[in-house]
Scaffold this motif. Structure first.
Motif, PDB file in Angstrom:
ATOM      1  N   LEU A   1       0.828  -1.201   0.000  1.00 55.06           N
ATOM      2  CA  LEU A   1       0.000   0.000   0.000  1.00 55.06           C
ATOM      3  C   LEU A   1       0.862   1.250   0.000  1.00 55.06           C
ATOM      4  N   ALA A   2       1.946   1.210   0.773  1.00 52.57           N
ATOM      5  CA  ALA A   2       2.857   2.363   0.827  1.00 52.57           C
ATOM      6  C   ALA A   2       3.501   2.587  -0.527  1.00 52.57           C
ATOM      7  N   GLY A   3       3.871   1.473  -1.173  1.00 53.41           N
ATOM      8  CA  GLY A   3       4.481   1.582  -2.503  1.00 53.41           C
ATOM      9  C   GLY A   3       3.511   2.156  -3.509  1.00 53.41           C
ATOM     10  N   THR A   4       2.244   1.701  -3.405  1.00 58.08           N
ATOM     11  CA  THR A   4       1.220   2.216  -4.314  1.00 58.08           C
ATOM     12  C   THR A   4       0.991   3.704  -4.081  1.00 58.08           C
ATOM     13  N   ALA A   5       0.943   4.090  -2.807  1.00 62.38           N
ATOM     14  CA  ALA A   5       0.747   5.512  -2.470  1.00 62.38           C
ATOM     15  C   ALA A   5       1.890   6.350  -3.006  1.00 62.38           C
ATOM     16  N   MET A   6       3.126   5.810  -2.875  1.00 59.54           N
ATOM     17  CA  MET A   6       4.283   6.546  -3.379  1.00 59.54           C
ATOM     18  C   MET A   6       4.215   6.687  -4.882  1.00 59.54           C
ATOM     19  N   ALA A   7       3.774   5.618  -5.553  1.00 55.75           N
ATOM     20  CA  ALA A   7       3.670   5.657  -7.019  1.00 55.75           C
ATOM     21  C   ALA A   7       2.639   6.690  -7.442  1.00 55.75           C
ATOM     22  N   GLN A   8       1.505   6.708  -6.675  1.00 52.95           N
ATOM     23  CA  GLN A   8       0.473   7.681  -7.007  1.00 52.95           C
ATOM     24  C   GLN A   8       0.972   9.107  -6.775  1.00 52.95           C
ATOM     25  N   ALA A   9       1.712   9.283  -5.673  1.00 54.81           N
ATOM     26  CA  ALA A   9       2.240  10.610  -5.367  1.00 54.81           C
ATOM     27  C   ALA A   9       3.221  11.061  -6.432  1.00 54.81           C
ATOM     28  N   ALA A  10       3.969  10.103  -6.978  1.00 54.41           N
ATOM     29  CA  ALA A  10       4.966  10.422  -8.001  1.00 54.41           C
ATOM     30  C   ALA A  10       4.309  10.912  -9.284  1.00 54.41           C
ATOM     31  N   GLU A  11       3.018  10.587  -9.460  1.00 58.50           N
ATOM     32  CA  GLU A  11       2.329  10.972 -10.674  1.00 58.50           C
ATOM     33  C   GLU A  11       1.644  12.339 -10.563  1.00 58.50           C
ATOM     34  N   LYS A  12       1.872  13.059  -9.464  1.00 51.07           N
ATOM     35  CA  LYS A  12       1.349  14.421  -9.330  1.00 51.07           C
ATOM     36  C   LYS A  12       2.112  15.309 -10.316  1.00 51.07           C
ATOM     37  N   ILE A  13       1.379  15.941 -11.205  1.00 50.25           N
ATOM     38  CA  ILE A  13       1.997  16.769 -12.241  1.00 50.25           C
ATOM     39  C   ILE A  13       1.399  18.175 -12.162  1.00 50.25           C
ATOM     40  N   THR A  14       2.273  19.170 -12.107  1.00 48.93           N
ATOM     41  CA  THR A  14       1.829  20.560 -12.063  1.00 48.93           C
ATOM     42  C   THR A  14       2.080  21.211 -13.416  1.00 48.93           C
ATOM     43  N   ILE A  15       1.039  21.808 -13.968  1.00 46.99           N
ATOM     44  CA  ILE A  15       1.120  22.448 -15.283  1.00 46.99           C
ATOM     45  C   ILE A  15       0.724  23.914 -15.155  1.00 46.99           C
ATOM     46  N   MET A  16       1.578  24.774 -15.670  1.00 52.75           N
ATOM     47  CA  MET A  16       1.288  26.208 -15.672  1.00 52.75           C
ATOM     48  C   MET A  16       0.600  26.574 -16.983  1.00 52.75           C
ATOM     49  N   VAL A  17      -0.540  27.251 -16.880  1.00 50.77           N
ATOM     50  CA  VAL A  17      -1.299  27.672 -18.056  1.00 50.77           C
ATOM     51  C   VAL A  17      -1.099  29.168 -18.258  1.00 50.77           C
ATOM     52  N   GLY A  18      -0.778  29.564 -19.485  1.00 47.67           N
ATOM     53  CA  GLY A  18      -0.509  30.980 -19.770  1.00 47.67           C
ATOM     54  C   GLY A  18      -1.766  31.823 -19.885  1.00 47.67           C
ATOM     55  N   GLY A  19      -2.690  31.656 -18.937  1.00 46.72           N
ATOM     56  CA  GLY A  19      -3.942  32.417 -18.931  1.00 46.72           C
ATOM     57  C   GLY A  19      -5.137  31.492 -19.023  1.00 46.72           C
ATOM     58  N   PHE A  20      -5.696  31.086 -17.859  1.00 43.72           N
ATOM     59  CA  PHE A  20      -6.831  30.166 -17.808  1.00 43.72           C
ATOM     60  C   PHE A  20      -7.974  30.564 -18.735  1.00 43.72           C
ATOM     61  N   GLU A  21      -8.298  31.879 -18.669  1.00 45.85           N
ATOM     62  CA  GLU A  21      -9.530  32.342 -19.316  1.00 45.85           C
ATOM     63  C   GLU A  21      -9.418  32.464 -20.831  1.00 45.85           C
ATOM     64  N   LYS A  22      -8.211  32.380 -21.369  1.00 44.53           N
ATOM     65  CA  LYS A  22      -8.026  32.523 -22.819  1.00 44.53           C
ATOM     66  C   LYS A  22      -8.558  31.286 -23.543  1.00 44.53           C
ATOM     67  N   GLN A  23      -9.388  31.504 -24.540  1.00 44.32           N
ATOM     68  CA  GLN A  23      -9.939  30.362 -25.266  1.00 44.32           C
ATOM     69  C   GLN A  23      -8.872  29.560 -26.005  1.00 44.32           C
ATOM     70  N   ILE A  24      -7.748  30.184 -26.325  1.00 46.56           N
ATOM     71  CA  ILE A  24      -6.681  29.444 -27.004  1.00 46.56           C
ATOM     72  C   ILE A  24      -6.133  28.321 -26.122  1.00 46.56           C
ATOM     73  N   TYR A  25      -6.263  28.470 -24.799  1.00 48.81           N
ATOM     74  CA  TYR A  25      -5.763  27.455 -23.872  1.00 48.81           C
ATOM     75  C   TYR A  25      -6.891  26.636 -23.243  1.00 48.81           C
ATOM     76  N   LEU A  26      -8.066  26.714 -23.841  1.00 48.31           N
ATOM     77  CA  LEU A  26      -9.258  26.036 -23.351  1.00 48.31           C
ATOM     78  C   LEU A  26      -9.066  24.539 -23.075  1.00 48.31           C
ATOM     79  N   PRO A  27      -8.288  23.791 -23.883  1.00 48.27           N
ATOM     80  CA  PRO A  27      -8.158  22.346 -23.623  1.00 48.27           C
ATOM     81  C   PRO A  27      -7.677  21.987 -22.226  1.00 48.27           C
TER      82      PRO A  27
END
Length: 339
Positions: free
Chosen positions: A21-47
């Protein structure tokens, strides 16, 4: 088996289970990905927000945090600093950064046209073409930004020389609108929904439209791959499983955009993105959603158009040898699971 042996066996089983369970939790934690969006509200970045709203990140088993940054050039800096793992921003940063010896690649290409428009203030009715912008101040999101390079390129094509226009960083949305209302800029490059807001109130009109592939070809000489998910190549190579899951989520999102109406797409977006005008938001999206690629694949010859623009106006790129094949990859989008 004695009770002591049975207890030890159960304890060992519990210990193994806890370790798993600890290994699974660590694997899940390792998959946390942070993405910076150059302007949430812009329709060009809508996806980016649409993928989140549709639950596609969760379907892929990845924990994605989306952060907002008004200017793409600042989002790029966050990536290089290691604060985020990816950026939703313009592909041209991948070209520009290679000139600085940094290898960043587009892993999902959202669009084949910039989705930008050059707006002219209603206070300057004498401006009928880009050539008429001589001596004027033009708004861009930031100096060194994609809008800055595109503005300078179109000014050059219109016969204007270096120094005959001034580009001023005014951001997007409310700050762009305020800059035009106050006369700080006479024209400027921006995206939806800002375009529709200013045209609807009569405060500005469209001078050059880069929201569709055909209009982009006419203005820039070819497709201009713009909005994308880009990441450092070293991180991509070391996290192929996570990148594939991101590609799966975004390719499904692009397929959703391609197969649904603007109204259906708008329903999946945060309501504050409408800026009090849902009808206008839907109308703008309906007119511009053709900018998005149907499958996340880089458009053929698109990188060459971007390089042509940057080679003229990016001090970093000018005179440098750029290997365009290292600025994007189609490995993940072509392997993406779409159902």
């Amino acid at each position: 088996m004695s009770s002591t042996h049975r207890f030890r066996a159960l304890s060992l089983t519990a210990l193994v289970a806890a370790s798993l369970l600890a290994g699974t939790a660590m694997a899940q934690a390792a998959e946390k990905i942070t993405i910076m969006v150059g302007g949430f509200e812009k329709q060009i970045y809508l996806p980016a927000k649409l993928a989140e709203g549709l639950g596609y990140f969760k379907e892929e088993g990845i924990d994605v945090e989306l952060l907002n940054e008004a200017a793409g050039v600042d989002a790029e800096n966050q990536l290089l600093a290691g604060a985020v793992q990816g950026v939703v921003g313009f592909y041209d940063h991948c070209v520009d950064l290679q000139a600085k010896g940094k290898f960043v690649e587009s892993v999902v290409q959202f669009s084949q046209a910039p989705g930008e428009v050059e707006l002219v203030s209603a206070k300057n009715p004498e401006i009928k073409s880009f050539a008429d912008l001589k001596g004027k101040s033009l708004g861009v999101t930031g100096l060194g930004s994609s809008t800055n390079f595109l503005t300078l390129y179109m000014a050059s094509k219109a016969g204007l020389k270096a120094g005959e226009i001034t580009t001023i960083p005014v951001g997007a949305g409310g700050t762009f609108i305020a800059a035009m209302q106050q006369g700080q800029i006479q024209a400027g490059m921006t995206t939806e929904p800002t375009i529709s807001r200013m045209v609807k109130t009569g405060e500005a009109s469209v001078l050059v439209d880069l929201r569709t592939l055909d209009q982009t070809r006419a203005a820039l000489g070819g497709p201009y791959p713009a909005a994308s998910l880009y990441m450092e190549k070293a991180w991509v190579d070391a996290h192929k499983e996570e990148v594939q899951k991101l590609a799966n989520a975004f390719v499904k999102t692009l397929a959703f955009i391609n197969s649904h109406s603007a109204a259906e797409i708008a329903e999946k977006m945060p309501k504050d993105f409408y800026v009090g005008d849902k009808e206008g938001y839907i109308k703008a999206l309906d007119a511009g959603k053709g900018m998005f690629t149907p499958d996340g694949v880089m458009p053929e010859d698109g990188p060459k158009t971007v390089l042509a623009v940057l080679s003229e106006f990016s001090k970093n790129v000018k005179g440098k040898q750029i290997d365009l094949s290292k600025t994007y990859t189609t490995e993940f989008v072509k392997a993406a699971k779409t159902n």
